[in-house]
Design a protein around this motif. Sequence first.
Motif, short mmCIF file in Angstrom:
data_model
loop_
_atom_site.label_atom_id
_atom_site.label_comp_id
_atom_site.label_asym_id
_atom_site.label_seq_id
_atom_site.Cartn_x
_atom_site.Cartn_y
_atom_site.Cartn_z
N MET A 101 0.84 -1.18 0.00
CA MET A 101 0.00 0.00 0.00
C MET A 101 0.89 1.24 0.00
O MET A 101 1.93 1.27 0.64
N GLN A 102 0.41 2.25 -0.71
CA GLN A 102 1.13 3.51 -0.78
C GLN A 102 0.17 4.63 -0.39
O GLN A 102 -0.98 4.65 -0.84
N ASP A 103 0.60 5.53 0.44
CA ASP A 103 -0.20 6.69 0.81
C ASP A 103 0.15 7.85 -0.12
O ASP A 103 1.31 8.04 -0.48
N ILE A 104 -0.87 8.61 -0.47
CA ILE A 104 -0.68 9.81 -1.28
C ILE A 104 -1.14 11.00 -0.44
O ILE A 104 -2.23 10.97 0.14
N THR A 105 -0.32 12.02 -0.38
CA THR A 105 -0.69 13.23 0.32
C THR A 105 -1.13 14.27 -0.69
O THR A 105 -0.42 14.53 -1.68
N ILE A 106 -2.28 14.84 -0.46
CA ILE A 106 -2.81 15.86 -1.35
C ILE A 106 -2.86 17.18 -0.58
O ILE A 106 -3.38 17.22 0.54
N THR A 107 -2.33 18.23 -1.18
CA THR A 107 -2.40 19.54 -0.54
C THR A 107 -3.06 20.53 -1.50
O THR A 107 -2.96 20.39 -2.72
N SER A 108 -3.73 21.48 -0.93
CA SER A 108 -4.35 22.55 -1.70
C SER A 108 -3.97 23.87 -1.08
O SER A 108 -3.86 23.98 0.14
N GLN A 109 -3.77 24.85 -1.92
CA GLN A 109 -3.48 26.19 -1.40
C GLN A 109 -4.64 27.10 -1.76
O GLN A 109 -4.96 27.27 -2.94
N ILE A 110 -5.26 27.65 -0.74
CA ILE A 110 -6.36 28.59 -0.91
C ILE A 110 -5.96 29.87 -0.21
O ILE A 110 -5.56 29.85 0.96
N ASN A 111 -6.05 30.99 -0.90
CA ASN A 111 -5.80 32.29 -0.28
C ASN A 111 -7.12 32.82 0.26
O ASN A 111 -8.16 32.67 -0.39
N VAL A 112 -7.09 33.44 1.42
CA VAL A 112 -8.30 33.96 2.05
C VAL A 112 -8.20 35.48 2.17
O VAL A 112 -7.23 36.01 2.73
N PHE A 113 -9.20 36.15 1.65
CA PHE A 113 -9.36 37.59 1.79
C PHE A 113 -10.54 37.81 2.72
O PHE A 113 -11.61 37.25 2.50
N GLU A 114 -10.37 38.59 3.77
CA GLU A 114 -11.42 38.75 4.77
C GLU A 114 -12.60 39.58 4.28
O GLU A 114 -13.71 39.44 4.76
N LYS A 115 -12.36 40.46 3.31
CA LYS A 115 -13.44 41.29 2.76
C LYS A 115 -13.11 41.69 1.33
O LYS A 115 -11.94 41.63 0.91
N ILE A 116 -14.10 42.08 0.61
CA ILE A 116 -13.94 42.41 -0.81
C ILE A 116 -12.89 43.49 -1.02
O ILE A 116 -12.13 43.44 -1.99
N GLN A 117 -12.81 44.45 -0.12
CA GLN A 117 -11.86 45.56 -0.27
C GLN A 117 -10.40 45.09 -0.27
O GLN A 117 -9.52 45.83 -0.71
N GLU A 118 -10.12 43.90 0.22
CA GLU A 118 -8.75 43.36 0.22
C GLU A 118 -8.36 42.76 -1.13
O GLU A 118 -7.19 42.52 -1.39
N LEU A 119 -9.35 42.52 -2.00
CA LEU A 119 -9.08 41.93 -3.31
C LEU A 119 -8.41 42.95 -4.23
O LEU A 119 -8.63 44.17 -4.08
N PRO A 120 -7.63 42.49 -5.21
CA PRO A 120 -7.13 43.42 -6.23
C PRO A 120 -8.33 44.11 -6.90
O PRO A 120 -9.42 43.54 -6.98
#
Length: 160
Positions: free
Chosen positions: A1-20
């Motif tokens: 058996m082989q284990d696979i590690t999956i990672t995801s990167q999600i950026n979090v902006f607390e409010k719309i004004q923080e977005l570009p």
Amino acid sequence: MQDITITSQINVFEKIQELPSDIQYLMGKAIEVRKNAYAPYSKFRVGAAILLDNGEIVIGSNQENAAYPSGLCAERVAIFHAGAVYPEATILKIAITAASESNKTVTPIPPCGSCRQSIAEYEIRQKTPIEIYFMGETGAIHKSASLKNLLPFMFDKSLL
């Protein structure tokens, strides 16, 4: 058996004004079109706005019908419209927002499984990632640099 590690990167902006600023505008379009959703059955309104490489913004809102759930989600309305009207354009970014008529939606609402598969088809076809921004009615906005963060085991034509 082989284990696979999956990672995801999600950026979090607390409010719309923080977005570009360009993403603030795109999310504003998604919020605006969310009001046009036809959701008499689910009472869950979703708006999507897509930025194409030609500068066009294509919008969509969910559209339900009495043969529920055979309606169409906002993301697919926008994606399929972009594919039909601008078949040579590349999808750069998608902004998605959802609001419930039953309660205040403050948790970021990601695309459903069917929409993820549709986004995957375009991301694979165009050979470039699609940035996905999603939010509820208010609150934090999540950003994924590619659909692969949301659907790491993508199914595509190479598997057929």
